[in-house]
Structures are given as structure tokens and as C-alpha cells.
Design a protein around this motif. Structure first.
Motif, PDB file in Angstrom:
ATOM      1  N   GLU A  98       0.893  -1.222   0.012  1.00  0.00           N
ATOM      2  CA  GLU A  98       0.218   0.149   0.042  1.00  0.00           C
ATOM      3  C   GLU A  98       1.003   1.272   0.140  1.00  0.00           C
ATOM      4  OE1 GLU A  98      -2.541  -0.628   3.411  1.00  0.00           O
ATOM      5  OE2 GLU A  98      -3.563  -2.063   2.576  1.00  0.00           O
ATOM      6  N   VAL A  99       1.927   1.145   0.444  1.00  0.00           N
ATOM      7  CA  VAL A  99       2.947   2.155   0.429  1.00  0.00           C
ATOM      8  C   VAL A  99       4.098   2.165  -0.702  1.00  0.00           C
ATOM      9  CG1 VAL A  99       4.781   3.424   1.844  1.00  0.00           C
ATOM     10  CG2 VAL A  99       2.798   2.339   3.076  1.00  0.00           C
ATOM     11  N   GLU A 100       4.296   0.965  -1.149  1.00  0.00           N
ATOM     12  CA  GLU A 100       5.594   0.958  -2.053  1.00  0.00           C
ATOM     13  C   GLU A 100       5.035   0.117  -3.291  1.00  0.00           C
ATOM     14  OE1 GLU A 100       8.365   1.927  -1.391  1.00  0.00           O
ATOM     15  OE2 GLU A 100       8.480   2.166   0.739  1.00  0.00           O
ATOM     16  N   SER A 101       4.260   1.165  -3.927  1.00  0.00           N
ATOM     17  CA  SER A 101       3.574   0.767  -5.218  1.00  0.00           C
ATOM     18  C   SER A 101       4.198   0.448  -6.246  1.00  0.00           C
ATOM     19  CB  SER A 101       2.492   1.865  -5.572  1.00  0.00           C
ATOM     20  OG  SER A 101       3.099   2.980  -5.740  1.00  0.00           O
ATOM     21  N   GLU A 102       5.537   0.581  -6.222  1.00  0.00           N
ATOM     22  CA  GLU A 102       6.491   0.134  -7.516  1.00  0.00           C
ATOM     23  C   GLU A 102       7.123  -0.963  -7.162  1.00  0.00           C
ATOM     24  OE1 GLU A 102       6.058   1.791 -10.349  1.00  0.00           O
ATOM     25  OE2 GLU A 102       4.300   2.712  -9.500  1.00  0.00           O
ATOM     26  N   GLU A 103       6.975  -1.601  -5.952  1.00  0.00           N
ATOM     27  CA  GLU A 103       8.015  -2.636  -5.616  1.00  0.00           C
ATOM     28  C   GLU A 103       7.202  -4.146  -5.923  1.00  0.00           C
ATOM     29  OE1 GLU A 103      11.167  -2.501  -4.700  1.00  0.00           O
ATOM     30  OE2 GLU A 103      11.250  -0.460  -4.458  1.00  0.00           O
ATOM     31  N   TRP A 104       7.835  -4.912  -6.762  1.00  0.00           N
ATOM     32  CA  TRP A 104       7.242  -6.122  -6.983  1.00  0.00           C
ATOM     33  C   TRP A 104       7.383  -7.268  -5.670  1.00  0.00           C
ATOM     34  CZ3 TRP A 104       9.850 -10.799  -7.799  1.00  0.00           C
ATOM     35  CH2 TRP A 104      11.414 -10.819  -7.843  1.00  0.00           C
ATOM     36  N   LEU A 105       8.583  -7.042  -4.850  1.00  0.00           N
ATOM     37  CA  LEU A 105       8.699  -8.135  -4.291  1.00  0.00           C
ATOM     38  C   LEU A 105       7.736  -8.538  -3.137  1.00  0.00           C
ATOM     39  CD1 LEU A 105      12.463  -7.745  -3.597  1.00  0.00           C
ATOM     40  CD2 LEU A 105      11.519  -9.642  -4.516  1.00  0.00           C
ATOM     41  N   PRO A 106       7.178  -7.454  -2.272  1.00  0.00           N
ATOM     42  CA  PRO A 106       5.923  -7.798  -1.311  1.00  0.00           C
ATOM     43  C   PRO A 106       4.926  -8.622  -2.058  1.00  0.00           C
ATOM     44  CG  PRO A 106       6.802  -5.455  -1.201  1.00  0.00           C
ATOM     45  CD  PRO A 106       7.191  -5.881  -2.686  1.00  0.00           C
ATOM     46  N   HIS A 107       4.266  -8.083  -3.260  1.00  0.00           N
ATOM     47  CA  HIS A 107       3.376  -9.006  -3.901  1.00  0.00           C
ATOM     48  C   HIS A 107       4.052 -10.331  -4.162  1.00  0.00           C
ATOM     49  CE1 HIS A 107       0.681  -5.530  -4.828  1.00  0.00           C
ATOM     50  NE2 HIS A 107       1.906  -4.826  -5.132  1.00  0.00           N
ATOM     51  N   TYR A 108       5.052 -10.576  -4.575  1.00  0.00           N
ATOM     52  CA  TYR A 108       5.792 -12.099  -4.704  1.00  0.00           C
ATOM     53  C   TYR A 108       5.832 -12.702  -3.607  1.00  0.00           C
ATOM     54  CZ  TYR A 108       9.655 -15.237  -5.368  1.00  0.00           C
ATOM     55  OH  TYR A 108      10.566 -16.322  -5.236  1.00  0.00           O
ATOM     56  N   TYR A 109       6.060 -12.185  -2.561  1.00  0.00           N
ATOM     57  CA  TYR A 109       6.095 -13.031  -1.258  1.00  0.00           C
ATOM     58  C   TYR A 109       4.428 -13.422  -0.701  1.00  0.00           C
ATOM     59  CZ  TYR A 109      10.956 -12.523  -0.665  1.00  0.00           C
ATOM     60  OH  TYR A 109      12.248 -12.661  -0.986  1.00  0.00           O
ATOM     61  N   ILE A 110       3.753 -12.145  -0.923  1.00  0.00           N
ATOM     62  CA  ILE A 110       2.280 -12.540  -0.540  1.00  0.00           C
ATOM     63  C   ILE A 110       1.946 -13.916  -1.394  1.00  0.00           C
ATOM     64  CG2 ILE A 110      -0.162 -11.935  -0.697  1.00  0.00           C
ATOM     65  CD1 ILE A 110       0.910  -8.999  -0.216  1.00  0.00           C
ATOM     66  N   ALA A 111       2.055 -13.881  -2.697  1.00  0.00           N
ATOM     67  CA  ALA A 111       1.542 -14.763  -3.935  1.00  0.00           C
ATOM     68  C   ALA A 111       2.272 -16.060  -3.426  1.00  0.00           C
ATOM     69  CB  ALA A 111       1.852 -14.445  -5.009  1.00  0.00           C
ATOM     70  N   MET A 112       3.478 -16.115  -2.937  1.00  0.00           N
ATOM     71  CA  MET A 112       4.255 -17.469  -2.594  1.00  0.00           C
ATOM     72  C   MET A 112       3.887 -17.964  -1.306  1.00  0.00           C
ATOM     73  SD  MET A 112       8.410 -17.408  -2.101  1.00  0.00           S
ATOM     74  CE  MET A 112       9.315 -18.991  -1.944  1.00  0.00           C
ATOM     75  N   ILE A 113       3.405 -17.083  -0.212  1.00  0.00           N
ATOM     76  CA  ILE A 113       2.970 -17.832   1.280  1.00  0.00           C
ATOM     77  C   ILE A 113       1.706 -18.406   0.838  1.00  0.00           C
ATOM     78  CG2 ILE A 113       1.980 -16.963   3.392  1.00  0.00           C
ATOM     79  CD1 ILE A 113       4.237 -14.798   3.342  1.00  0.00           C
ATOM     80  N   ASN A 114       0.875 -17.559   0.282  1.00  0.00           N
ATOM     81  CA  ASN A 114      -0.696 -18.225  -0.020  1.00  0.00           C
ATOM     82  C   ASN A 114      -0.610 -19.466  -0.883  1.00  0.00           C
ATOM     83  OD1 ASN A 114      -3.043 -16.344   1.158  1.00  0.00           O
ATOM     84  ND2 ASN A 114      -1.137 -14.921   0.724  1.00  0.00           N
ATOM     85  N   ALA A 115       0.324 -19.521  -1.843  1.00  0.00           N
ATOM     86  CA  ALA A 115       0.517 -20.623  -2.641  1.00  0.00           C
ATOM     87  C   ALA A 115       1.066 -21.829  -2.042  1.00  0.00           C
ATOM     88  CB  ALA A 115       1.377 -20.498  -3.970  1.00  0.00           C
ATOM     89  N   GLU A 141       3.677  -8.844 -11.557  1.00  0.00           N
ATOM     90  CA  GLU A 141       3.983  -9.059 -12.969  1.00  0.00           C
ATOM     91  C   GLU A 141       3.748  -7.906 -13.839  1.00  0.00           C
ATOM     92  OE1 GLU A 141       3.809 -12.457 -15.994  1.00  0.00           O
ATOM     93  OE2 GLU A 141       1.851 -12.139 -15.112  1.00  0.00           O
ATOM     94  N   LEU A 142       2.848  -6.958 -13.425  1.00  0.00           N
ATOM     95  CA  LEU A 142       2.540  -5.650 -14.121  1.00  0.00           C
ATOM     96  C   LEU A 142       3.687  -4.886 -13.617  1.00  0.00           C
ATOM     97  CD1 LEU A 142      -1.322  -4.980 -13.178  1.00  0.00           C
ATOM     98  CD2 LEU A 142      -0.243  -5.263 -15.491  1.00  0.00           C
ATOM     99  N   ILE A 143       4.362  -4.986 -12.462  1.00  0.00           N
ATOM    100  CA  ILE A 143       5.521  -4.048 -12.076  1.00  0.00           C
ATOM    101  C   ILE A 143       6.695  -4.467 -12.771  1.00  0.00           C
ATOM    102  CG2 ILE A 143       7.006  -3.252  -9.947  1.00  0.00           C
ATOM    103  CD1 ILE A 143       4.154  -3.568  -8.372  1.00  0.00           C
ATOM    104  N   SER A 144       6.913  -5.992 -12.601  1.00  0.00           N
ATOM    105  CA  SER A 144       7.946  -6.328 -13.327  1.00  0.00           C
ATOM    106  C   SER A 144       7.798  -7.821 -14.039  1.00  0.00           C
ATOM    107  CB  SER A 144       8.951  -7.234 -12.190  1.00  0.00           C
ATOM    108  OG  SER A 144      10.044  -7.538 -12.469  1.00  0.00           O
ATOM    109  N   PRO A 145       7.437  -7.234 -15.593  1.00  0.00           N
ATOM    110  CA  PRO A 145       7.079  -8.201 -16.673  1.00  0.00           C
ATOM    111  C   PRO A 145       8.387  -8.951 -16.901  1.00  0.00           C
ATOM    112  CG  PRO A 145       7.232  -5.908 -17.473  1.00  0.00           C
ATOM    113  CD  PRO A 145       7.230  -5.940 -16.119  1.00  0.00           C
ATOM    114  N   ASN A 146       7.943 -10.061 -17.625  1.00  0.00           N
ATOM    115  CA  ASN A 146       8.938 -11.058 -18.176  1.00  0.00           C
ATOM    116  C   ASN A 146       9.985 -11.334 -17.051  1.00  0.00           C
ATOM    117  OD1 ASN A 146       7.884 -11.495 -20.592  1.00  0.00           O
ATOM    118  ND2 ASN A 146       8.855  -9.198 -21.295  1.00  0.00           N
ATOM    119  N   ASN A 147       9.500 -11.465 -15.705  1.00  0.00           N
ATOM    120  CA  ASN A 147      10.303 -12.046 -14.610  1.00  0.00           C
ATOM    121  C   ASN A 147      10.186 -13.523 -14.345  1.00  0.00           C
ATOM    122  OD1 ASN A 147      11.260 -12.477 -11.993  1.00  0.00           O
ATOM    123  ND2 ASN A 147      10.945 -10.414 -11.388  1.00  0.00           N
TER     124      ASN A 147
END
Length: 209
Positions: A53-70, A97-103
Motif C-alpha cells: 500500500e506504501v511501496e506501489s512500485e515494488e514487486w517483491l512484497p506482492h511476490y512474497y504474498i503470492a508465494m506464502i498463499n500458494a 507481473e505488472l510491475i516487473s514483466p517477463n520476470n
């Protein structure tokens, strides 16, 4: 699966900088990973969400949320709970992926989400999602053939497919060996980028032998 999660958490925690000059973002990431390491994965996930919510340009927090829930969806038998977790994982990995495509790191988690659905109900999801996973791992390998997590994850997927069709897994054991060679020299982009997988590769290689 729990053992794999613990290994991944330990590796993730070890990758966070211990310097005194951490930014608020780094401090938040470190705290979120510490919660995960303390066996509070969903508290960790919620903290990562607050970071997004604060770091809108960072892909890593989204990555870890997805990783944990998966990861914590494997073994869940309640479809409503499973759907909530995997939909949350899907939402955040798409944000990443929107922040960091082709990752390639993101593609691995997308495939992990599919695998969780297949593990829950192979008859319903196996055919379509298996095809998608083959495409995801192929793309990840094309993007980063020297990334050890890509090589390992693709090898594990190929081994599972080979076992399902009664084929030899030996060729893919060689890929696991290759991933260990790559882990020996791999340098993450930063102290917070993914660096997990070496212990898992060693475990898989033991099963090969």
C-alpha cells in the motif's frame, strides 16, 4: 510440503541485509519475513500487503504474498479456504507481473499456484493447468536459463510429469545437478531478491539417488 516451506523461509530470512542503514521498506520486508520464519505466515502476508500500500512500485512484497498463499495451499481440503488463498496469490502475482514483466521468478510462482490447484483436484485441473505450467516453465527457462530456481523448478515439474506417465526421471535429475552448480555461483540482484532453492535441490537430488 511443510519442510519445503521451512527451507524457503530460512533462505529468505538469510538474504535480508543486517546493516543499520536499512530503509523503512527494508525494515518492513525484514519484519514480514521474520514473522514467516516464526511460523506466522498469514501475519507475514498481511504485513507484506501493508507494504504494498506504501511501496506501489515494488514487486517483491506482492511476490512474497503470492508465494506464502500458494505454498500454504498444498494440503488444504476445504475448497472455500483454498479458493480464497489461491485467488489472493493470483491477484498479487499478477500485480507483481505488472510491475516487473517477463520476470522468471514471478513465472515460477504462477506455476506453483497452478500446481496447488492440480494437487487439490487433478481430474478437474490437471490437463489445462499442466499445459499452462509447461508454457510458464518454458518461458522462464528462455528468459533465465542460468537461474538456478528456474532450472530446479522446471526439473521438478518435468520429473512429476515423467512419473505420471511412467517415464524415467533420470534426465531431469541431471537438471537438478545443474541447478546446484548454478546455485554455487548465483548472485541475487539484491539482498531482498529471491535466493531460495539450494537446500531443496539437494533434497531432490537425494531422491534421485
Amino acid at each position: 510440503m511443510t519442510r519445503i516451506v521451512i527451507l524457503l523461509v530460512a533462505l529468505a530470512l538469510g538474504s535480508i541485509s543486517q546493516t543499520n542503514a536499512q530503509s523503512k521498506y527494508e525494515q518492513g520486508m525484514k519484519k514480514a519475513l521474520e514473522l514467516w520464519g516464526a511460523q506466522k505466515p498469514f501475519e507475514s502476508s498481511n504485513m507484506f500487503e501493508r507494504i504494498t500500500e506504501v511501496e506501489s512500485e515494488e514487486w517483491l512484497p506482492h511476490y512474497y504474498i503470492a508465494m506464502i498463499n500458494a505454498l500454504y495451499s498444498f494440503g488444504v481440503t476445504d475448497k472455500e479456504k483454498l479458493t480464497l488463498q489461491l485467488e489472493r496469490a493470483k491477484k498479487h502475482i499478477e500485480e507483481a507481473e505488472l510491475i516487473s514483466p517477463n520476470n522468471p521468478e514471478i513465472l515460477i510462482i504462477k506455476a506453483t499456484i497452478n500446481t496447488a490447484w492440480i494437487a487439490y483436484d487433478g481430474a478437474t485441473y490437471g490437463m489445462t493447468l499442466s499445459m499452462k505450467n509447461a508454457e510458464l516453465y518454458k518461458k522462464a527457462f528462455e528468459l533465465a536459463p542460468e537461474n538456478p530456481r528456474v532450472v530446479l523448478s522446471k526439473a521438478e515439474w518435468d520429473m512429476g510429469s515423467a512419473k505420471y506417465f511412467g517415464q524415467s526421471t533420470e534426465p531431469y535429475c541431471k537438471d537438478v545437478e545443474r541447478s546446484l552448480e548454478l546455485f554455487a555461483t548465483f548472485k541475487a540482484e539484491s539482498t531482498m531478491h529471491p535466493s531460495w532453492g539450494k537446500d531443496r535441490a539437494e533434497e531432490v537430488l537425494k531422491s534421485c539417488k
